[in-house]
Design a protein around this motif. Structure first.
Motif, PDB file in Angstrom:
ATOM      1  N   UNK A  79       0.773  -1.197   0.055  1.00 15.20           N
ATOM      2  CA  UNK A  79      -0.045   0.033  -0.136  1.00 15.20           C
ATOM      3  C   UNK A  79       0.936   1.016   0.012  1.00 15.20           C
ATOM      4  N   UNK A  80       2.010   1.029   0.925  1.00 11.02           N
ATOM      5  CA  UNK A  80       2.808   2.411   0.829  1.00 11.02           C
ATOM      6  C   UNK A  80       3.737   2.419  -0.320  1.00 11.02           C
ATOM      7  N   UNK A  81       4.600   1.318  -0.549  1.00  5.54           N
ATOM      8  CA  UNK A  81       5.524   1.212  -1.500  1.00  5.54           C
ATOM      9  C   UNK A  81       5.039   1.600  -2.880  1.00  5.54           C
ATOM     10  N   UNK A  82       3.992   0.970  -3.251  1.00  2.23           N
ATOM     11  CA  UNK A  82       3.338   1.395  -4.752  1.00  2.23           C
ATOM     12  C   UNK A  82       3.050   2.562  -4.787  1.00  2.23           C
ATOM     13  N   UNK A  99      -4.000  -5.571  -4.242  1.00  3.15           N
ATOM     14  CA  UNK A  99      -3.309  -4.791  -4.960  1.00  3.15           C
ATOM     15  C   UNK A  99      -3.905  -3.299  -5.394  1.00  3.15           C
ATOM     16  N   UNK A 100      -3.464  -2.428  -4.324  1.00  5.96           N
ATOM     17  CA  UNK A 100      -2.638  -2.464  -3.316  1.00  5.96           C
ATOM     18  C   UNK A 100      -3.419  -1.716  -1.968  1.00  5.96           C
ATOM     19  N   UNK A 101      -4.623  -1.506  -2.336  1.00  5.41           N
ATOM     20  CA  UNK A 101      -5.366  -0.810  -1.159  1.00  5.41           C
ATOM     21  C   UNK A 101      -6.910  -0.836  -1.378  1.00  5.41           C
ATOM     22  N   UNK A 102      -7.442  -1.555  -0.285  1.00  4.12           N
ATOM     23  CA  UNK A 102      -8.978  -1.715  -0.376  1.00  4.12           C
ATOM     24  C   UNK A 102      -9.614  -0.079   0.035  1.00  4.12           C
ATOM     25  N   UNK A 103     -10.564   0.081  -0.640  1.00  2.35           N
ATOM     26  CA  UNK A 103     -11.442   1.345  -0.539  1.00  2.35           C
ATOM     27  C   UNK A 103     -12.940   0.985  -0.359  1.00  2.35           C
ATOM     28  N   UNK A 104     -13.363   1.213   0.582  1.00  2.00           N
ATOM     29  CA  UNK A 104     -14.937   1.257   0.826  1.00  2.00           C
ATOM     30  C   UNK A 104     -15.657   2.100   0.402  1.00  2.00           C
ATOM     31  N   UNK A 105     -16.908   1.700  -0.521  1.00  4.26           N
ATOM     32  CA  UNK A 105     -17.786   2.422  -1.064  1.00  4.26           C
ATOM     33  C   UNK A 105     -18.845   2.502  -0.020  1.00  4.26           C
ATOM     34  N   UNK A 106     -18.762   3.797   0.458  1.00  2.00           N
ATOM     35  CA  UNK A 106     -19.687   4.126   1.507  1.00  2.00           C
ATOM     36  C   UNK A 106     -21.210   4.105   1.222  1.00  2.00           C
ATOM     37  N   UNK A 111      -1.854  16.268  -2.593  1.00  2.42           N
ATOM     38  CA  UNK A 111      -3.064  16.190  -3.728  1.00  2.42           C
ATOM     39  C   UNK A 111      -2.834  16.719  -5.006  1.00  2.42           C
ATOM     40  N   UNK A 112      -2.467  17.976  -4.979  1.00  2.07           N
ATOM     41  CA  UNK A 112      -2.338  19.027  -6.081  1.00  2.07           C
ATOM     42  C   UNK A 112      -1.206  18.366  -7.084  1.00  2.07           C
ATOM     43  N   UNK A 113       0.039  17.506  -6.602  1.00  6.60           N
ATOM     44  CA  UNK A 113       0.758  16.970  -7.484  1.00  6.60           C
ATOM     45  C   UNK A 113       0.393  15.852  -8.028  1.00  6.60           C
ATOM     46  N   UNK A 114      -0.431  15.104  -7.320  1.00  6.14           N
ATOM     47  CA  UNK A 114      -1.052  13.960  -8.056  1.00  6.14           C
ATOM     48  C   UNK A 114      -1.871  14.159  -9.156  1.00  6.14           C
ATOM     49  N   UNK A 115      -2.740  15.287  -8.666  1.00  2.00           N
ATOM     50  CA  UNK A 115      -3.860  15.730  -9.880  1.00  2.00           C
ATOM     51  C   UNK A 115      -3.173  16.158 -10.919  1.00  2.00           C
ATOM     52  N   UNK A 116      -1.986  16.974 -10.788  1.00  2.00           N
ATOM     53  CA  UNK A 116      -1.379  17.409 -11.860  1.00  2.00           C
ATOM     54  C   UNK A 116      -0.684  16.301 -12.852  1.00  2.00           C
ATOM     55  N   UNK A 117      -0.312  15.177 -12.017  1.00  2.00           N
ATOM     56  CA  UNK A 117       0.277  14.243 -12.790  1.00  2.00           C
ATOM     57  C   UNK A 117      -0.288  12.952 -12.967  1.00  2.00           C
ATOM     58  N   UNK A 118      -1.756  12.947 -12.662  1.00  2.00           N
ATOM     59  CA  UNK A 118      -2.527  11.959 -13.012  1.00  2.00           C
ATOM     60  C   UNK A 118      -2.360  10.729 -12.103  1.00  2.00           C
ATOM     61  N   UNK A 119      -1.667  10.926 -10.745  1.00  2.00           N
ATOM     62  CA  UNK A 119      -1.499   9.718 -10.046  1.00  2.00           C
ATOM     63  C   UNK A 119      -2.377   9.680  -9.025  1.00  2.00           C
ATOM     64  N   UNK A 120      -2.866   8.303  -8.914  1.00  2.00           N
ATOM     65  CA  UNK A 120      -4.093   7.783  -8.069  1.00  2.00           C
ATOM     66  C   UNK A 120      -3.360   6.430  -7.432  1.00  2.00           C
ATOM     67  N   UNK A 121      -4.214   5.850  -6.384  1.00  2.00           N
ATOM     68  CA  UNK A 121      -3.648   4.548  -5.891  1.00  2.00           C
ATOM     69  C   UNK A 121      -4.254   3.412  -6.761  1.00  2.00           C
ATOM     70  N   UNK A 122      -3.569   2.340  -6.809  1.00  2.00           N
ATOM     71  CA  UNK A 122      -4.341   0.978  -7.179  1.00  2.00           C
ATOM     72  C   UNK A 122      -5.131   0.416  -6.283  1.00  2.00           C
ATOM     73  N   UNK A 123      -6.303   0.243  -6.498  1.00  2.00           N
ATOM     74  CA  UNK A 123      -7.444  -0.089  -5.691  1.00  2.00           C
ATOM     75  C   UNK A 123      -8.097  -1.128  -5.568  1.00  2.00           C
ATOM     76  N   UNK A 124      -8.843  -1.742  -4.740  1.00  2.00           N
ATOM     77  CA  UNK A 124      -9.886  -2.875  -4.729  1.00  2.00           C
ATOM     78  C   UNK A 124     -11.014  -2.220  -3.980  1.00  2.00           C
ATOM     79  N   UNK A 125     -12.099  -1.918  -4.887  1.00  2.00           N
ATOM     80  CA  UNK A 125     -13.335  -1.601  -4.161  1.00  2.00           C
ATOM     81  C   UNK A 125     -14.035  -2.770  -3.184  1.00  2.00           C
ATOM     82  N   UNK A 126     -14.526  -2.183  -2.089  1.00  2.00           N
ATOM     83  CA  UNK A 126     -15.471  -3.376  -1.291  1.00  2.00           C
ATOM     84  C   UNK A 126     -16.411  -2.649  -0.685  1.00  2.00           C
ATOM     85  N   UNK A 127     -17.444  -3.391  -0.403  1.00  2.00           N
ATOM     86  CA  UNK A 127     -18.672  -3.089   0.444  1.00  2.00           C
ATOM     87  C   UNK A 127     -18.270  -2.884   1.862  1.00  2.00           C
TER      88      UNK A 127
END
Length: 350
Positions: A186-189, A338-345, A305-321
């Motif tokens: 999660x951090x390393x990627x 691979x590499x971070x779970x994200x909850x769909x609220x 956040x601004x740097x990532x928006x400018x460079x098109x950077x986001x995390x690699x995620x798997x969405x979960x309930x």
């Protein structure tokens, strides 16, 4: 106001639906209707009392992205409908030298975490982002400029992104620097993506031969299997900076030997058991350093956040309930994500 959430009543119970109370927005407050919340290993440690001091009920979550639902009378930087984020911090003393320098994460009087931190709100400790909304002082709310279809993948930037961005910036990583990233999780990627975007030569270190292609796809110029002595030896004395994201006890000497004179090995992972004590000789005779870094302050998190928006950077995620969070925790323990779970609220309403 009553808000639906997911949390635990004790260390040995699974997470379950909870009804929690959020304060009505005060003059400086921003009410955030949460869309997505990333799942951090810190959440698991806290919920299960693997770190001391967990207060229950515990609602974790500090990688929050959503939209402003209401603002207080004195709020000037946000309006209803804005896309915003909330990270690991929701308050600090605002009086000490660290806070004055925009380094709230090092607050001399202790920052207030997004969950499990002291607060006057019921139940006496903060409740985090595994919930439908949160109310936060405007000074700890962040603007998100990524497009709408990337918002779920933005959420982990609020912890994994800033945890790696801050040390890369502090040690002035950029073109002409050779940078190592230890661990591809999660951090390393995120470290690989960010160091690559900053223009550095990036070498990823992994214990798994099977992660080589993944690391190259993330932006690494080269991948070293750390168990291979010959591959490690080939890089002796060549790195300006190495970011070690591994949260398990391991031999640091293997990495300090790879640093140039005046090079730094920076640790951002907190192991359950201490690392073996490093040998002093390799540090003294090359003026090398072993350092640490903790998330980032609000100003730097906004910069990230601004740097990532400018460079098109986001995390690699798997969405979960939300209903699948315990299963996700078990998979995290097996490094099966691979590499971070994200909850769909939105799933909390199902």
């Amino acid at each position: 106001m009553t808000t639906q959430a997911y949390g635990a009543q004790s260390a040995d119970q699974p997470l379950q639906p909870l009804a929690i109370e959020r304060r009505a927005p005060g003059p400086r407050d921003v009410q955030v209707e949460i869309a997505y919340c990333g799942v951090c290993h810190s959440d698991l440690h806290t919920v299960r009392s693997e770190w001391p001091g967990t207060a229950y009920p515990c609602v974790p979550g500090h990688e929050i992205v959503g939209h402003v639902g209401a603002v207080g009378s004195d709020v000037t930087g946000f309006k209803v409908g804005d896309t915003v984020g909330v990270g690991c911090l929701v308050d600090s003393c605002q009086r000490c030298a660290a806070c004055g320098d925009g380094l709230e994460q090092y607050c001399d009087n202790g920052f207030v975490g997004t969950y499990n931190g002291p607060t006057k709100d019921e139940p006496g400790h903060t409740l985090g982002g595994y919930s439908q909304r949160i109310v936060v002082d405007q000074g700890f709310v962040l603007k998100v400029h990524h497009p709408a279809d990337q918002l779920a993948a933005v959420a982990p930037l609020l912890c994994a992104g800033i945890t790696t961005y801050s040390p890369l910036r502090h040690w002035k990583v950029g073109p002409g620097h050779k940078v190592g990233i230890v661990g591809i999780g999660g951090l390393g990627h995120m470290g690989i993506k960010l160091a690559h975007a900053m223009g550095a030569q990036v070498v990823a270190f992994t214990t798994s031969e099977g992660k080589k292609n993944d690391a190259l796809a993330l932006g690494a110029d080269e991948v070293v299997v750390s168990r291979n002595r010959d591959e490690m030896k080939a890089h002796t004395g060549s790195f300006d900076f190495i970011l070690d994201t591994v949260a398990a006890s391991h031999d640091l000497d293997a990495y300090t030997a790879l640093l140039k004179r005046d090079g730094t090995l920076c640790l951002v992972g907190v192991p359950e058991n201490p690392h073996p004590s490093p040998n002093v000789g390799p540090l003294i005779f090359r003026r090398r350093a072993i350092a640490g870094s903790l998330i980032g302050g609000i100003r730097e998190t906004q910069e990230m956040l601004d740097f990532c928006a400018e460079h098109g950077i986001v995390s690699e995620i798997e969405m979960i309930r939300a209903q699948d969070i315990d299963a996700a925790y078990e998979r995290m323990l097996r490094s099966d994500v691979k590499y971070r779970f994200v909850i769909d609220i939105a799933s909390m309403g199902q």
